[in-house]
Scaffold this active site. Sequence first.
Site, PDB file in Angstrom:
ATOM      1  N   HIS A  85      12.940   4.432   3.627  1.00 15.79           N
ATOM      2  CA  HIS A  85      13.153   4.061   5.032  1.00 15.79           C
ATOM      3  C   HIS A  85      14.516   4.501   5.543  1.00 15.79           C
ATOM      4  O   HIS A  85      14.702   4.681   6.744  1.00 15.79           O
ATOM      5  CB  HIS A  85      12.913   2.562   5.264  1.00 15.79           C
ATOM      6  CG  HIS A  85      13.976   1.646   4.769  1.00 15.79           C
ATOM      7  ND1 HIS A  85      13.894   0.958   3.585  1.00 15.79           N
ATOM      8  CD2 HIS A  85      15.155   1.269   5.321  1.00 15.79           C
ATOM      9  CE1 HIS A  85      14.966   0.199   3.431  1.00 15.79           C
ATOM     10  NE2 HIS A  85      15.745   0.374   4.475  1.00 15.79           N
ATOM     11  N   ASP A 221       9.874   2.409  -2.302  1.00 20.22           N
ATOM     12  CA  ASP A 221      10.756   2.736  -1.174  1.00 20.22           C
ATOM     13  C   ASP A 221      11.957   3.562  -1.640  1.00 20.22           C
ATOM     14  O   ASP A 221      13.063   3.051  -1.767  1.00 20.22           O
ATOM     15  CB  ASP A 221      11.216   1.440  -0.500  1.00 20.22           C
ATOM     16  CG  ASP A 221      11.854   1.686   0.854  1.00 20.22           C
ATOM     17  OD1 ASP A 221      12.121   2.844   1.198  1.00 20.22           O
ATOM     18  OD2 ASP A 221      12.097   0.698   1.577  1.00 20.22           O
ATOM     19  N   SER A 655      20.517  -1.426   2.093  1.00 17.88           N
ATOM     20  CA  SER A 655      19.344  -0.602   1.829  1.00 17.88           C
ATOM     21  C   SER A 655      19.785   0.659   1.106  1.00 17.88           C
ATOM     22  O   SER A 655      20.675   1.369   1.575  1.00 17.88           O
ATOM     23  CB  SER A 655      18.644  -0.224   3.133  1.00 17.88           C
ATOM     24  OG  SER A 655      18.029  -1.347   3.706  1.00 17.88           O
TER      25      SER A 655
END
Length: 776
Positions: A85, A221, A655
Amino acid sequence: MKNRILLVLFLLSTTFSLRGGEGMWLPQLLKALNEGEMQTMGMKLTAEQIYSVNQGSLKDAIVHFGGFCTSEVISDQGLLLTNHHCGYGQIQSHTSLEKNYIKNGFWAKNLQEELANPGLFARFIVRIDDVTEAMLAGVSDKMGTKERQSQIDKNMAALKVNTKLGAFEELMIRPFYHGNQYFSFTTVTYNDVRLVGAPPEMIGKFGADTDNWEWPRHTGDFALFRIYAGPNNEPAEYNENNKPYNPKHFLPISLDGVEEGDFTLIFGFPGRTNQYLPGVAVKQLVETVNPARIAIRDAALKILDAEMRKDEKTKIQYASKFARIANYWKKWIGENQGLIATNALDKKANLEKEFEAVLNSSLTMKSKYGDILPKFESLYNELEPYVLSRNYYNEIMGRNIEAMRIVGYMRRLISAHEKNGKTGYDKFKERLSGPIESFYKNYNPKIDQQVFSTLTKMYGNADGAKEIAASMQNYLMGNGIRDYEQLAQKVFANSMILDKNKVLQTINQSPEDAIKKIKGDPLFKFASEINSTYQDKIAGRYTEINSEINDLQRRYMEGLIEAFPDKRFWPDANSTMRVTYGKVQGYQPRDGITYNPLTTLDGVIAKYKPGDYEFDVPKKLLQLNALRDYGDYATADGKMPVCFLGSNHTTGGNSGSPAIDANGNLVGLNFDRVWEGTMSDINYDPSICRNIMVDARYILFIIDKYAGAGHLVKEMKLVHPRTDMSGNKSSKKKLNKPVPAKQPGINPKSKRQKAISKDGMPTKEQKVVPYNGGGR
């Protein structure tokens, strides 16, 4: 500053232990503050191995990825690992119907196939220094807010001028403890960062929005990029002759994974936390601000979702936009529910009672800090209609109606002409070519018209934000428009802003003719009138009140530290490098429900829904699973690990942060938090605050066995756990080597195997009822 001396003594002397996992710590202070506790929890490293200026350390493998995420170097050829992402925008920019890298994934077979990404950068931290004394020189308690900030700004400018930097180095200075302390960050930035590999979204986004912020999780991810350098391994703009960057340190990757109770360290660039807000601020967030933001995004997302399900082209165009909007929509829902569930307001009230008791016991403390809590109450009450109006304006006019971005460009183009005439106009016009092309590539005016109609109606009926609601209603009345659907039709039918060619034709006219046409455009006129009301009646007063609150927050932070000398306070996150540590650990979100901390590929198959855009699974992955062909990456009992939980304190910006084991090896990749614990930005609670990580072995499996990109795995240093940082017991992986019956360091009968077999699901045989927060 005398309070700074107290703060430093406090930081260097305290041994008070925080609740497990809480805190985002500056790496250069670990030796004084955290090393002992971390080693007690199982860490085998020293603070010097985590952060060092004089030799390679973990910090030299940690990268600020584009300024919005974290990534880490995992090979001696500058290979970067981050989240899917985080790289989604880059993946999307290279995607077309003919080369659908979002749907099918992308894997460069060699360096020549790696894809350039203009504007993307990788920033390293060289060193961190305490510059509080220089930054607060000449600052006194008698100064007002503006005078104080003016002096700090002068000090910062002088410090930057007088600091000697090496070639390619830059200096960044940030406040900590709400302006009671300052640190400088010497950085080096590489601007040639290329896309190397990414799994298809059926892996990289598996579970999509339904599973976002949720556990159990089964999302791969991750994405791979590479840093390129110019001569002498130094930063350089993109050039075909650039070579892969050779790092000071890169992270070895553990083949043996984790088990419950293992020590984990998260290293990265967390964005923003507000752990020390007063109770009145948290109450306003829970009862006023978050409900408004959630409602606005919920309305926009329903429109996008319906359109994306109709055809593949729209899905490609809006995939990144939808994910961006949905991310914080769902986070705010979980944040509100978590704050309520953990009694955050009661905790704030209790802390404030304790604070007042300390103040009442000392005339000196009372005189310094006794006015703070009453002032907070008064200022936040005054702020409420302005903060609500600001969020309505930003969410509706700034974020969710897409055409407003072009309106913003046009407004800045006019401003450039007003300031610098034709020269300024032409210069800014040149800068617009790229952004305009990028915008219209993924723009659908019919969808935007639906969003416009729905959200302007919400704007005009905004409860508690009378000024902006009145401005919308006045616009309708003044233009003879009966409702918001008619407003949308009238504005969108006649605006040149919705058409790329018309925009380009307009701005390529003479500045005078272009500006006349822009100002006469119905969408521009509408936005200008609403903006005028916002600027005149909302923005100024909001800024004034907020400035007073920020200065009061600085004093409150100072007062808390002085009032509670036995407590250890960590500085709120501000997008600077931090370390957080915890353990692999499950949690109990509700009565009778206990989640295990590990999931496997079996859980992916259990969620599999053929043809569903969230839960479809690639055919090859199904085949590999059916054959149990996991290569060297399975557990001792033949399962493929996918994700795991930890008690590390993380937030946005983390992240892509590496999950590092007790010995300095990469064991996972941080990508999310559990929904029940998203309130950790404001109220960390060890009972339910958990971060979610992709298991490194799943990443290797996807790269090697699924994608057939074993050449990338060959770059990496793969080790077995319980090794020291020098890698004395490490073993370089050989591709296609048979999996041994028993891998070193793994006991087939360990607790880990029992937990992983349940795939992270509740230990009790009952249906889990999800929160009814408006999500699908």
